[in-house]
Scaffold this motif. Sequence first.
Motif, PDB file in Angstrom:
ATOM      1  N   MET A   1       2.639  -8.140   3.458  1.00  0.00           N
ATOM      2  CA  MET A   1       3.900  -7.659   2.916  1.00  0.00           C
ATOM      3  C   MET A   1       3.621  -6.779   1.713  1.00  0.00           C
ATOM      4  SD  MET A   1       6.490 -10.937   3.339  1.00  0.00           S
ATOM      5  CE  MET A   1       6.419 -11.229   1.621  1.00  0.00           C
ATOM      6  N   SER A   2       4.327  -5.643   1.683  1.00  0.00           N
ATOM      7  CA  SER A   2       4.122  -4.717   0.583  1.00  0.00           C
ATOM      8  C   SER A   2       5.341  -3.823   0.435  1.00  0.00           C
ATOM      9  CB  SER A   2       2.877  -3.883   0.849  1.00  0.00           C
ATOM     10  OG  SER A   2       2.564  -3.102  -0.262  1.00  0.00           O
ATOM     11  N   THR A   3       5.693  -3.564  -0.808  1.00  0.00           N
ATOM     12  CA  THR A   3       6.807  -2.669  -1.104  1.00  0.00           C
ATOM     13  C   THR A   3       6.240  -1.339  -1.581  1.00  0.00           C
ATOM     14  OG1 THR A   3       6.946  -3.529  -3.350  1.00  0.00           O
ATOM     15  CG2 THR A   3       8.333  -4.600  -1.691  1.00  0.00           C
ATOM     16  N   VAL A   4       7.116  -0.446  -2.023  1.00  0.00           N
ATOM     17  CA  VAL A   4       6.636   0.842  -2.521  1.00  0.00           C
ATOM     18  C   VAL A   4       5.666   0.632  -3.677  1.00  0.00           C
ATOM     19  CG1 VAL A   4       8.635   2.203  -1.782  1.00  0.00           C
ATOM     20  CG2 VAL A   4       8.626   1.129  -4.041  1.00  0.00           C
ATOM     21  N   VAL A   5       4.772   1.600  -3.818  1.00  0.00           N
ATOM     22  CA  VAL A   5       3.755   1.549  -4.861  1.00  0.00           C
ATOM     23  C   VAL A   5       4.018   2.704  -5.823  1.00  0.00           C
ATOM     24  CG1 VAL A   5       1.282   1.767  -5.298  1.00  0.00           C
ATOM     25  CG2 VAL A   5       2.080   0.562  -3.263  1.00  0.00           C
ATOM     26  N   LEU A   6       4.015   2.410  -7.105  1.00  0.00           N
ATOM     27  CA  LEU A   6       4.168   3.461  -8.108  1.00  0.00           C
ATOM     28  C   LEU A   6       2.800   4.084  -8.337  1.00  0.00           C
ATOM     29  CD1 LEU A   6       6.154   4.918  -9.940  1.00  0.00           C
ATOM     30  CD2 LEU A   6       5.576   3.274 -11.732  1.00  0.00           C
ATOM     31  N   SER A   7       2.660   5.339  -7.967  1.00  0.00           N
ATOM     32  CA  SER A   7       1.381   6.028  -8.050  1.00  0.00           C
ATOM     33  C   SER A   7       1.138   6.572  -9.453  1.00  0.00           C
ATOM     34  CB  SER A   7       1.350   7.180  -7.043  1.00  0.00           C
ATOM     35  OG  SER A   7       1.562   6.699  -5.738  1.00  0.00           O
ATOM     36  N   GLY A   8      -0.082   6.993  -9.677  1.00  0.00           N
ATOM     37  CA  GLY A   8      -0.464   7.537 -10.981  1.00  0.00           C
ATOM     38  C   GLY A   8       0.321   8.769 -11.377  1.00  0.00           C
ATOM     39  N   ASP A   9       0.884   9.468 -10.384  1.00  0.00           N
ATOM     40  CA  ASP A   9       1.687  10.660 -10.696  1.00  0.00           C
ATOM     41  C   ASP A   9       3.146  10.315 -10.978  1.00  0.00           C
ATOM     42  OD1 ASP A   9       2.612  10.021  -8.162  1.00  0.00           O
ATOM     43  OD2 ASP A   9       1.930  11.878  -7.217  1.00  0.00           O
ATOM     44  N   GLY A  10       3.442   9.005 -11.022  1.00  0.00           N
ATOM     45  CA  GLY A  10       4.793   8.560 -11.346  1.00  0.00           C
ATOM     46  C   GLY A  10       5.736   8.495 -10.165  1.00  0.00           C
ATOM     47  N   PRO A 129      18.115   7.483  17.805  1.00  0.00           N
ATOM     48  CA  PRO A 129      19.079   6.399  17.575  1.00  0.00           C
ATOM     49  C   PRO A 129      20.262   6.858  16.727  1.00  0.00           C
ATOM     50  CG  PRO A 129      17.251   6.180  16.073  1.00  0.00           C
ATOM     51  CD  PRO A 129      16.907   7.334  16.991  1.00  0.00           C
ATOM     52  N   ASP A 130      21.301   6.028  16.719  1.00  0.00           N
ATOM     53  CA  ASP A 130      22.478   6.300  15.888  1.00  0.00           C
ATOM     54  C   ASP A 130      22.318   5.774  14.470  1.00  0.00           C
ATOM     55  OD1 ASP A 130      23.860   7.536  17.982  1.00  0.00           O
ATOM     56  OD2 ASP A 130      24.603   5.610  18.728  1.00  0.00           O
ATOM     57  N   VAL A 131      21.372   4.861  14.275  1.00  0.00           N
ATOM     58  CA  VAL A 131      21.099   4.298  12.945  1.00  0.00           C
ATOM     59  C   VAL A 131      19.584   4.256  12.743  1.00  0.00           C
ATOM     60  CG1 VAL A 131      23.206   2.910  12.842  1.00  0.00           C
ATOM     61  CG2 VAL A 131      21.126   1.917  13.792  1.00  0.00           C
ATOM     62  N   THR A 132      19.181   4.200  11.489  1.00  0.00           N
ATOM     63  CA  THR A 132      17.759   4.095  11.176  1.00  0.00           C
ATOM     64  C   THR A 132      17.519   2.815  10.382  1.00  0.00           C
ATOM     65  OG1 THR A 132      15.851   5.339  10.338  1.00  0.00           O
ATOM     66  CG2 THR A 132      17.812   5.328   8.956  1.00  0.00           C
ATOM     67  N   PRO A 133      16.312   2.267  10.470  1.00  0.00           N
ATOM     68  CA  PRO A 133      16.013   1.083   9.662  1.00  0.00           C
ATOM     69  C   PRO A 133      16.062   1.401   8.170  1.00  0.00           C
ATOM     70  CG  PRO A 133      14.330   1.421  11.354  1.00  0.00           C
ATOM     71  CD  PRO A 133      15.191   2.649  11.335  1.00  0.00           C
ATOM     72  N   THR A 134      16.236   0.378   7.374  1.00  0.00           N
ATOM     73  CA  THR A 134      16.182   0.529   5.921  1.00  0.00           C
ATOM     74  C   THR A 134      15.206  -0.509   5.368  1.00  0.00           C
ATOM     75  OG1 THR A 134      18.118  -0.898   5.721  1.00  0.00           O
ATOM     76  CG2 THR A 134      18.505   1.480   5.674  1.00  0.00           C
ATOM     77  N   PRO A 135      13.923  -0.362   5.690  1.00  0.00           N
ATOM     78  CA  PRO A 135      12.945  -1.371   5.263  1.00  0.00           C
ATOM     79  C   PRO A 135      12.613  -1.256   3.775  1.00  0.00           C
ATOM     80  CG  PRO A 135      11.820   0.439   6.339  1.00  0.00           C
ATOM     81  CD  PRO A 135      13.305   0.716   6.465  1.00  0.00           C
ATOM     82  N   ALA A 136      12.669  -2.384   3.093  1.00  0.00           N
ATOM     83  CA  ALA A 136      12.263  -2.435   1.693  1.00  0.00           C
ATOM     84  C   ALA A 136      10.822  -2.918   1.581  1.00  0.00           C
ATOM     85  CB  ALA A 136      13.190  -3.349   0.910  1.00  0.00           C
ATOM     86  N   ASP A 137      10.304  -3.497   2.661  1.00  0.00           N
ATOM     87  CA  ASP A 137       8.978  -4.095   2.676  1.00  0.00           C
ATOM     88  C   ASP A 137       8.311  -3.763   4.006  1.00  0.00           C
ATOM     89  OD1 ASP A 137       7.081  -6.488   3.280  1.00  0.00           O
ATOM     90  OD2 ASP A 137       7.540  -6.698   1.151  1.00  0.00           O
ATOM     91  N   THR A 138       7.007  -3.629   3.998  1.00  0.00           N
ATOM     92  CA  THR A 138       6.304  -3.291   5.240  1.00  0.00           C
ATOM     93  C   THR A 138       6.491  -4.343   6.322  1.00  0.00           C
ATOM     94  OG1 THR A 138       4.261  -4.249   4.353  1.00  0.00           O
ATOM     95  CG2 THR A 138       4.561  -1.857   4.111  1.00  0.00           C
ATOM     96  N   SER A 139       6.774  -5.573   5.930  1.00  0.00           N
ATOM     97  CA  SER A 139       7.001  -6.626   6.931  1.00  0.00           C
ATOM     98  C   SER A 139       8.279  -6.381   7.729  1.00  0.00           C
ATOM     99  CB  SER A 139       7.069  -8.007   6.265  1.00  0.00           C
ATOM    100  OG  SER A 139       8.204  -8.086   5.418  1.00  0.00           O
ATOM    101  N   GLU A 140       9.145  -5.505   7.248  1.00  0.00           N
ATOM    102  CA  GLU A 140      10.411  -5.205   7.914  1.00  0.00           C
ATOM    103  C   GLU A 140      10.316  -3.997   8.846  1.00  0.00           C
ATOM    104  OE1 GLU A 140      13.224  -4.631   4.747  1.00  0.00           O
ATOM    105  OE2 GLU A 140      12.745  -6.559   3.827  1.00  0.00           O
ATOM    106  N   LEU A 141       9.129  -3.409   8.955  1.00  0.00           N
ATOM    107  CA  LEU A 141       8.968  -2.213   9.791  1.00  0.00           C
ATOM    108  C   LEU A 141       8.897  -2.599  11.261  1.00  0.00           C
ATOM    109  CD1 LEU A 141       6.317  -0.299   7.667  1.00  0.00           C
ATOM    110  CD2 LEU A 141       8.714   0.337   8.017  1.00  0.00           C
ATOM    111  N   PRO A 142       9.758  -2.026  12.081  1.00  0.00           N
ATOM    112  CA  PRO A 142       9.692  -2.312  13.514  1.00  0.00           C
ATOM    113  C   PRO A 142       8.537  -1.563  14.166  1.00  0.00           C
ATOM    114  CG  PRO A 142      11.462  -0.766  13.048  1.00  0.00           C
ATOM    115  CD  PRO A 142      10.875  -1.163  11.725  1.00  0.00           C
TER     116      PRO A 142
END
Length: 196
Positions: A1-10, A129-142
Amino acid sequence: MSTVVLSGDGLARCPWGETEPLRSYHDTEWGVPVRGESALFERLCLEGFQAGLSWLTILNKRERYREVFHGFDVDRVAALSDADVERLMADPGIVRNRAKIEAARRNARATIALRDDGGLEDFIVGHAPDVTPTPADTSELPGSSPESKALSTALKKRGFAFVGPTTMYALMEATGLVDTHLVGCFRRGVSGRWPA
């Protein structure tokens, strides 16, 4: 499980886009709509070559693929001979998998046949599709969707190969038909098809 990462470039990114060359791909290409037969055929072929491998492997070989498959010109790939396939099997610059190389030729011929029915682009986009996923975490990726399964089935019926549901979902992600940039990633919404 992983969420977005804040990179060195901000900038907040999907965790897989943290290092090069994946960072450049994530930041400039992934999720951006692709227009035109040749460009979409390239993505279809490269996703097929990636099946069972890492995307990084294909990304690192992409320029050689473009060379040996004539810029993914559909007519030229369709015209590849058996001798051409043998030559490609000896090329260390690509993944030397006979079934995948032959699938590229087969898919080019199937793409030509689709021209009378609106073409490859319309065929693929017609399965969006008519809708897209809204994953906040990689574990939510289909890994696939009903639409990617339907696209896979429809393409197979038209003679395509290496177009399984997971591969077609990856194609949908790469070309912006779905947006699986994680919520909070600075690239979310880049396709213009879906809100950030």
